[in-house]
Design a protein around this motif. Structure first.
Motif, mmCIF file in Angstrom:
data_model
loop_
_atom_site.group_PDB
_atom_site.id
_atom_site.type_symbol
_atom_site.label_atom_id
_atom_site.label_comp_id
_atom_site.label_asym_id
_atom_site.label_seq_id
_atom_site.Cartn_x
_atom_site.Cartn_y
_atom_site.Cartn_z
ATOM 1 N N UNK A 42 -8.889 59.095 93.732
ATOM 2 C CA UNK A 42 -9.335 57.745 93.338
ATOM 3 C C UNK A 42 -8.723 56.648 94.180
ATOM 4 N N UNK A 43 -7.609 56.931 94.833
ATOM 5 C CA UNK A 43 -7.022 55.925 95.736
ATOM 6 C C UNK A 43 -7.969 55.630 96.896
ATOM 7 N N UNK A 44 -8.883 56.575 97.177
ATOM 8 C CA UNK A 44 -9.853 56.398 98.256
ATOM 9 C C UNK A 44 -11.176 55.804 97.771
ATOM 10 N N UNK A 60 -13.878 56.468 88.831
ATOM 11 C CA UNK A 60 -13.855 57.826 88.291
ATOM 12 C C UNK A 60 -15.165 58.554 88.533
ATOM 13 N N UNK A 61 -16.253 57.818 88.533
ATOM 14 C CA UNK A 61 -17.582 58.380 88.732
ATOM 15 C C UNK A 61 -18.317 57.533 89.758
ATOM 16 N N UNK A 62 -19.031 58.214 90.642
ATOM 17 C CA UNK A 62 -19.797 57.516 91.673
ATOM 18 C C UNK A 62 -21.176 58.145 91.737
ATOM 19 N N UNK A 63 -22.201 57.336 91.747
ATOM 20 C CA UNK A 63 -23.567 57.833 91.871
ATOM 21 C C UNK A 63 -23.931 57.930 93.342
ATOM 22 N N UNK A 64 -24.393 59.129 93.749
ATOM 23 C CA UNK A 64 -24.748 59.385 95.144
ATOM 24 C C UNK A 64 -26.069 60.148 95.176
ATOM 25 N N UNK A 65 -26.932 59.786 96.108
ATOM 26 C CA UNK A 65 -28.220 60.449 96.265
ATOM 27 C C UNK A 65 -28.114 61.551 97.312
ATOM 28 N N UNK A 84 -25.445 66.836 101.404
ATOM 29 C CA UNK A 84 -25.975 65.467 101.460
ATOM 30 C C UNK A 84 -25.167 64.532 100.556
ATOM 31 N N UNK A 85 -24.862 65.018 99.368
ATOM 32 C CA UNK A 85 -24.128 64.194 98.407
ATOM 33 C C UNK A 85 -22.726 63.888 98.927
ATOM 34 N N UNK A 86 -22.042 64.910 99.447
ATOM 35 C CA UNK A 86 -20.698 64.681 99.973
ATOM 36 C C UNK A 86 -20.761 63.750 101.180
ATOM 37 N N UNK A 87 -21.750 63.906 102.025
ATOM 38 C CA UNK A 87 -21.911 62.996 103.173
ATOM 39 C C UNK A 87 -22.113 61.560 102.709
ATOM 40 N N UNK A 88 -22.943 61.373 101.677
ATOM 41 C CA UNK A 88 -23.158 60.036 101.127
ATOM 42 C C UNK A 88 -21.895 59.453 100.526
ATOM 43 N N UNK A 122 -19.736 58.443 103.382
ATOM 44 C CA UNK A 122 -20.275 57.235 104.014
ATOM 45 C C UNK A 122 -19.839 55.993 103.232
ATOM 46 N N UNK A 123 -19.856 56.100 101.901
ATOM 47 C CA UNK A 123 -19.443 54.968 101.068
ATOM 48 C C UNK A 123 -17.929 54.801 101.046
ATOM 49 N N UNK A 124 -17.195 55.912 101.146
ATOM 50 C CA UNK A 124 -15.731 55.892 101.075
ATOM 51 C C UNK A 124 -15.157 56.758 102.199
#
Length: 93
Positions: free
Chosen positions: A14-16, A21-26, A32-36, A39-41
């Motif tokens: 979570x420091x990153x 705690x929860x993040x919505x990713x497409x 793909x989800x981990x890449x997204x 990309x955001x973090x």
């Protein structure tokens, strides 16, 4: 149109993610989800991937409580009803 799925972020990461705690990713699969997510973090990258672009061994990745290593790895299909959970290994004795 693809809807985002929920990624559950463990306390250690979570420091990153600005404490989220929860993040919505497409994405259509785990990769793909981990890449997204990265990309955001971008600071998450070193916690999730080796320099050879492979998932690190000490982080478990689960889709609906099933380890992706027992499924199709990063090619495991996902949709908006799924949850992706990252679980860092805990050392101790």
């Amino acid at each position: 149109m693809q809807l985002p799925m929920k990624v559950i972020i463990p306390t250690a990461f979570r420091k990153h993610t600005d404490g989220k705690k929860n993040i919505d990713v497409t994405g259509s699969n785990v990769g793909d989800v981990i890449s997204g997510l990265i990309q955001a973090y971008p600071n998450l990258r070193d916690s999730l991937y080796t320099p050879a672009d492979e998932l690190v061994q000490f982080v478990g990745v689960f889709v609906n409580e099933k380890n992706i290593r027992d499924l199709e790895g990063v090619n495991t299909s996902v949709d908006d009803r799924d949850e992706l959970l990252l679980v860092p290994a805990i050392a101790g004795g």
